[in-house]
Design an enzyme around this catalytic site. Sequence first.
Site, PDB file in Angstrom:
ATOM      1  CB  SER A  72      49.854  53.949  17.953  1.00  4.76           C
ATOM      2  OG  SER A  72      50.423  53.334  19.010  1.00  4.76           O
TER       3      SER A  72
HETATM    4  N1  SAH Z   1      53.261  55.982  21.882  1.00  6.65           N
HETATM    5  C1  SAH Z   1      54.156  55.267  21.043  1.00  6.65           C
HETATM    6  C2  SAH Z   1      53.771  54.063  21.096  1.00  6.65           C
HETATM    7  C3  SAH Z   1      54.792  53.115  21.308  1.00  6.65           C
HETATM    8  S1  SAH Z   1      54.555  51.437  21.288  1.00  6.65           S
HETATM    9  C4  SAH Z   1      54.008  55.970  19.651  1.00  6.65           C
HETATM   10  O1  SAH Z   1      53.567  56.747  19.448  1.00  6.65           O
HETATM   11  O2  SAH Z   1      55.076  55.676  18.759  1.00  6.65           O
HETATM   12  C5  SAH Z   1      54.732  51.243  23.073  1.00  6.65           C
HETATM   13  C6  SAH Z   1      55.897  51.562  24.048  1.00  6.65           C
HETATM   14  O3  SAH Z   1      55.639  51.112  25.453  1.00  6.65           O
HETATM   15  C7  SAH Z   1      56.942  50.669  23.516  1.00  6.65           C
HETATM   16  O4  SAH Z   1      58.058  51.592  23.245  1.00  6.65           O
HETATM   17  C8  SAH Z   1      57.332  49.810  24.748  1.00  6.65           C
HETATM   18  O5  SAH Z   1      58.661  49.684  24.864  1.00  6.65           O
HETATM   19  C9  SAH Z   1      56.945  50.706  25.675  1.00  6.65           C
HETATM   20  N2  SAH Z   1      56.544  50.113  27.301  1.00  6.65           N
HETATM   21  C10 SAH Z   1      56.008  49.006  27.443  1.00  6.65           C
HETATM   22  N3  SAH Z   1      55.984  48.461  28.618  1.00  6.65           N
HETATM   23  C11 SAH Z   1      56.536  49.950  29.316  1.00  6.65           C
HETATM   24  C12 SAH Z   1      56.495  50.246  30.603  1.00  6.65           C
HETATM   25  N4  SAH Z   1      56.381  49.299  31.745  1.00  6.65           N
HETATM   26  N5  SAH Z   1      56.975  51.388  30.976  1.00  6.65           N
HETATM   27  C13 SAH Z   1      57.508  52.336  29.953  1.00  6.65           C
HETATM   28  N6  SAH Z   1      57.394  52.066  28.632  1.00  6.65           N
HETATM   29  C14 SAH Z   1      57.034  50.707  28.184  1.00  6.65           C
END
Ligand code: SAH
Length: 222
Positions: A72
């Site tokens: 993000s």
């Molecule tokens: N907090 C992260 C943002 C990653 S983007 C950072 O700082 O980089 C969001 C993430 O949520 C992705 O990696 C995606 O695979 C995950 N995601 C989406 N749905 C999910 C679920 N039901 N359970 C766990 N992770 C999930």
Amino acid sequence: MKNPLLSEIASPTFDRPRQRMVNDQLKARGIRDEHVLAAMSSVPRHLFVDAALAARSYQDCALPIGCGQTISQPYMVARMTELLELKGQERVLEIGTGCGYQTAVLSRLCRRVYSIERIEALQQRARKNLRAARLANVMLKCGDGMEGWEDYAPFDAIIVTAGGFASELWLQQLKPGGVLLLPEGSNGSHRLVRRRKQAHVIAEEYFDACTFVPLLRGVNHH
Ligand code: SAH
């Protein structure tokens, strides 16, 4: 130095871009919480992206982290962290570990972070990144975050870093007075919503409009 990662963490190369990020992207846009600003100043964001992208890691944008997912934008990480109003003793559940950057920022501000990622390859990379950044008060698992993490519930706060609609289990796994924060909405059009679990009602407040990768069900073992 025995461990090359230590020299990488201490690397002054990224100190200036990181300080600029804090001043120009966070303070200038209204992030006020000193603890959040300090955490964003100290967590080495460049260690959470591919080496080829390290030079861009302090820019004002999300970046690809593989598997079609993104780290993000710094402002959004700071904003969401600030909205949790952490005091230091909380146990926080994060849904969507990604590369582990938001996890790292949270881990500087609370007692323990429990973080779930549905894509196994990302979860493993996050583990490596968090170790490189020397952050230990974090527990990771590969799983479907829609189910929460019953073994460690109840939590003081739950933060969701993928966009969609809340699972009913999340509020159930919150302590009384605890907060749930998520980018709510569909088709890449989300708004941050904070729900506080009060004695008889759920207090709800809406904040920034934003765009997140989608919250999906099930686990991906690639
Ligand atoms: N907090 C992260 C943002 C990653 S983007 C950072 O700082 O980089 C969001 C993430 O949520 C992705 O990696 C995606 O695979 C995950 N995601 C989406 N749905 C999910 C679920 N039901 N359970 C766990 N992770 C999930």
